[in-house]
Design a protein around this motif. Structure first.
Motif, PDB file in Angstrom:
ATOM      1  N   ALA A   1       0.836  -1.208   0.000  1.00 58.71           N
ATOM      2  CA  ALA A   1       0.000   0.000   0.000  1.00 58.71           C
ATOM      3  C   ALA A   1       0.870   1.256   0.000  1.00 58.71           C
ATOM      4  N   ARG A   2       1.951   1.248   0.779  1.00 57.57           N
ATOM      5  CA  ARG A   2       2.855   2.396   0.823  1.00 57.57           C
ATOM      6  C   ARG A   2       3.531   2.603  -0.536  1.00 57.57           C
ATOM      7  N   ASP A   3       3.979   1.511  -1.135  1.00 54.21           N
ATOM      8  CA  ASP A   3       4.610   1.609  -2.460  1.00 54.21           C
ATOM      9  C   ASP A   3       3.626   2.144  -3.499  1.00 54.21           C
ATOM     10  N   LEU A   4       2.384   1.661  -3.433  1.00 57.04           N
ATOM     11  CA  LEU A   4       1.366   2.167  -4.360  1.00 57.04           C
ATOM     12  C   LEU A   4       1.115   3.654  -4.139  1.00 57.04           C
ATOM     13  N   SER A   5       1.129   4.080  -2.898  1.00 55.62           N
ATOM     14  CA  SER A   5       0.915   5.489  -2.577  1.00 55.62           C
ATOM     15  C   SER A   5       2.035   6.347  -3.168  1.00 55.62           C
ATOM     16  N   PHE A   6       3.287   5.899  -3.018  1.00 60.93           N
ATOM     17  CA  PHE A   6       4.411   6.650  -3.585  1.00 60.93           C
ATOM     18  C   PHE A   6       4.346   6.681  -5.115  1.00 60.93           C
ATOM     19  N   GLU A   7       3.997   5.547  -5.693  1.00 63.44           N
ATOM     20  CA  GLU A   7       3.892   5.492  -7.153  1.00 63.44           C
ATOM     21  C   GLU A   7       2.780   6.422  -7.643  1.00 63.44           C
ATOM     22  N   ASN A   8       1.673   6.452  -6.911  1.00 67.46           N
ATOM     23  CA  ASN A   8       0.563   7.331  -7.270  1.00 67.46           C
ATOM     24  C   ASN A   8       0.996   8.797  -7.203  1.00 67.46           C
ATOM     25  N   ALA A   9       1.738   9.159  -6.160  1.00 64.41           N
ATOM     26  CA  ALA A   9       2.215  10.540  -6.031  1.00 64.41           C
ATOM     27  C   ALA A   9       3.151  10.899  -7.183  1.00 64.41           C
ATOM     28  N   ALA A  10       4.036   9.985  -7.538  1.00 64.30           N
ATOM     29  CA  ALA A  10       4.974  10.244  -8.640  1.00 64.30           C
ATOM     30  C   ALA A  10       4.217  10.414  -9.962  1.00 64.30           C
ATOM     31  N   LEU A  11       3.232   9.559 -10.196  1.00 71.60           N
ATOM     32  CA  LEU A  11       2.448   9.662 -11.424  1.00 71.60           C
ATOM     33  C   LEU A  11       1.631  10.954 -11.448  1.00 71.60           C
ATOM     34  N   SER A  12       1.129  11.367 -10.301  1.00 69.87           N
ATOM     35  CA  SER A  12       0.374  12.628 -10.235  1.00 69.87           C
ATOM     36  C   SER A  12       1.266  13.806 -10.607  1.00 69.87           C
ATOM     37  N   CYS A  13       2.496  13.806 -10.096  1.00 68.84           N
ATOM     38  CA  CYS A  13       3.439  14.883 -10.441  1.00 68.84           C
ATOM     39  C   CYS A  13       3.746  14.873 -11.938  1.00 68.84           C
ATOM     40  N   GLU A  14       3.931  13.691 -12.480  1.00 67.70           N
ATOM     41  CA  GLU A  14       4.228  13.581 -13.911  1.00 67.70           C
ATOM     42  C   GLU A  14       3.053  14.066 -14.747  1.00 67.70           C
ATOM     43  N   ILE A  15       1.834  13.752 -14.319  1.00 67.49           N
ATOM     44  CA  ILE A  15       0.644  14.196 -15.037  1.00 67.49           C
ATOM     45  C   ILE A  15       0.539  15.715 -14.992  1.00 67.49           C
ATOM     46  N   LEU A  16       0.810  16.305 -13.830  1.00 66.78           N
ATOM     47  CA  LEU A  16       0.767  17.770 -13.720  1.00 66.78           C
ATOM     48  C   LEU A  16       1.790  18.423 -14.637  1.00 66.78           C
ATOM     49  N   GLU A  17       2.995  17.874 -14.673  1.00 71.95           N
ATOM     50  CA  GLU A  17       4.048  18.428 -15.530  1.00 71.95           C
ATOM     51  C   GLU A  17       3.665  18.317 -17.003  1.00 71.95           C
ATOM     52  N   THR A  18       3.123  17.165 -17.392  1.00 78.00           N
ATOM     53  CA  THR A  18       2.696  16.963 -18.773  1.00 78.00           C
ATOM     54  C   THR A  18       1.552  17.910 -19.128  1.00 78.00           C
ATOM     55  N   ASP A  19       0.641  18.110 -18.184  1.00 77.07           N
ATOM     56  CA  ASP A  19      -0.477  19.025 -18.422  1.00 77.07           C
ATOM     57  C   ASP A  19       0.025  20.461 -18.608  1.00 77.07           C
ATOM     58  N   LYS A  20       1.025  20.863 -17.814  1.00 74.33           N
ATOM     59  CA  LYS A  20       1.609  22.206 -17.985  1.00 74.33           C
ATOM     60  C   LYS A  20       2.223  22.345 -19.375  1.00 74.33           C
ATOM     61  N   GLN A  21       2.955  21.325 -19.803  1.00 76.51           N
ATOM     62  CA  GLN A  21       3.574  21.373 -21.129  1.00 76.51           C
ATOM     63  C   GLN A  21       2.508  21.438 -22.222  1.00 76.51           C
ATOM     64  N   PHE A  22       1.425  20.686 -22.045  1.00 77.51           N
ATOM     65  CA  PHE A  22       0.331  20.685 -23.009  1.00 77.51           C
ATOM     66  C   PHE A  22      -0.324  22.056 -23.083  1.00 77.51           C
ATOM     67  N   GLN A  23      -0.593  22.660 -21.932  1.00 80.24           N
ATOM     68  CA  GLN A  23      -1.211  23.984 -21.901  1.00 80.24           C
ATOM     69  C   GLN A  23      -0.301  25.020 -22.562  1.00 80.24           C
ATOM     70  N   ARG A  24       0.996  24.919 -22.304  1.00 77.57           N
ATOM     71  CA  ARG A  24       1.947  25.848 -22.921  1.00 77.57           C
ATOM     72  C   ARG A  24       1.965  25.675 -24.445  1.00 77.57           C
ATOM     73  N   ALA A  25       1.951  24.425 -24.887  1.00 77.18           N
ATOM     74  CA  ALA A  25       1.948  24.157 -26.326  1.00 77.18           C
ATOM     75  C   ALA A  25       0.674  24.719 -26.969  1.00 77.18           C
ATOM     76  N   LYS A  26      -0.465  24.587 -26.284  1.00 74.37           N
ATOM     77  CA  LYS A  26      -1.711  25.146 -26.813  1.00 74.37           C
ATOM     78  C   LYS A  26      -1.619  26.662 -26.937  1.00 74.37           C
ATOM     79  N   LEU A  27      -1.056  27.314 -25.919  1.00 76.61           N
ATOM     80  CA  LEU A  27      -0.909  28.774 -25.971  1.00 76.61           C
ATOM     81  C   LEU A  27       0.026  29.194 -27.096  1.00 76.61           C
ATOM     82  N   GLU A  28       1.141  28.484 -27.232  1.00 76.87           N
ATOM     83  CA  GLU A  28       2.095  28.805 -28.297  1.00 76.87           C
ATOM     84  C   GLU A  28       1.459  28.609 -29.667  1.00 76.87           C
ATOM     85  N   ARG A  29       0.705  27.510 -29.833  1.00 78.55           N
ATOM     86  CA  ARG A  29       0.040  27.247 -31.112  1.00 78.55           C
ATOM     87  C   ARG A  29      -0.963  28.351 -31.421  1.00 78.55           C
ATOM     88  N   ARG A  30      -1.723  28.749 -30.425  1.00 76.60           N
ATOM     89  CA  ARG A  30      -2.722  29.808 -30.617  1.00 76.60           C
ATOM     90  C   ARG A  30      -2.041  31.122 -31.004  1.00 76.60           C
TER      91      ARG A  30
END
Length: 103
Positions: free
Chosen positions: A20-49
């Motif tokens: 359960a602890r390992d899953l919790s850490f993995e979930n936190a790491a994936l959440s951070c990665e998703i946030l970073e990817t979302d920031k990059q996506f939003q930036r790319a959308k702004l640049e494209r616009r």
């Protein structure tokens, strides 16, 4: 016998806690990665616009002074229309040369 079952339960409880602890850490790491990817996506959308707006502004200003034939928006001029455009440009140049006394 009871001792064995108690130790097995403790062992499986420890394993489940670790899992359960390992899953919790993995979930936190994936959440951070998703946030970073979302920031990059939003930036790319702004640049494209921004780039699209800039391109449309440039095309608009070039259309006012361009020798190229007007086309339907989003459509590239074909070679036939470019050739016709070049002929009309050449004819206009010849006519202006005649009027200016160059021929």
């Amino acid at each position: 016998m009871e001792k064995d079952s108690v130790t097995r339960e403790k062992l499986s409880h420890k394993q489940l806690k670790r899992f359960a602890r390992d899953l919790s850490f993995e979930n936190a790491a994936l959440s951070c990665e998703i946030l970073e990817t979302d920031k990059q996506f939003q930036r790319a959308k702004l640049e494209r616009r921004y780039l699209l707006k800039r391109l449309l502004q440039l095309e608009k200003s070039e259309n006012k002074t361009s020798k190229w034939p007007k086309t339907v928006e989003g459509e590239l001029p074909n070679s036939k229309s470019l050739a016709n455009s070049q002929k009309t440009t050449d004819n206009k140049k010849k006519e202006s040369d005649v009027f200016n006394g160059k021929k």
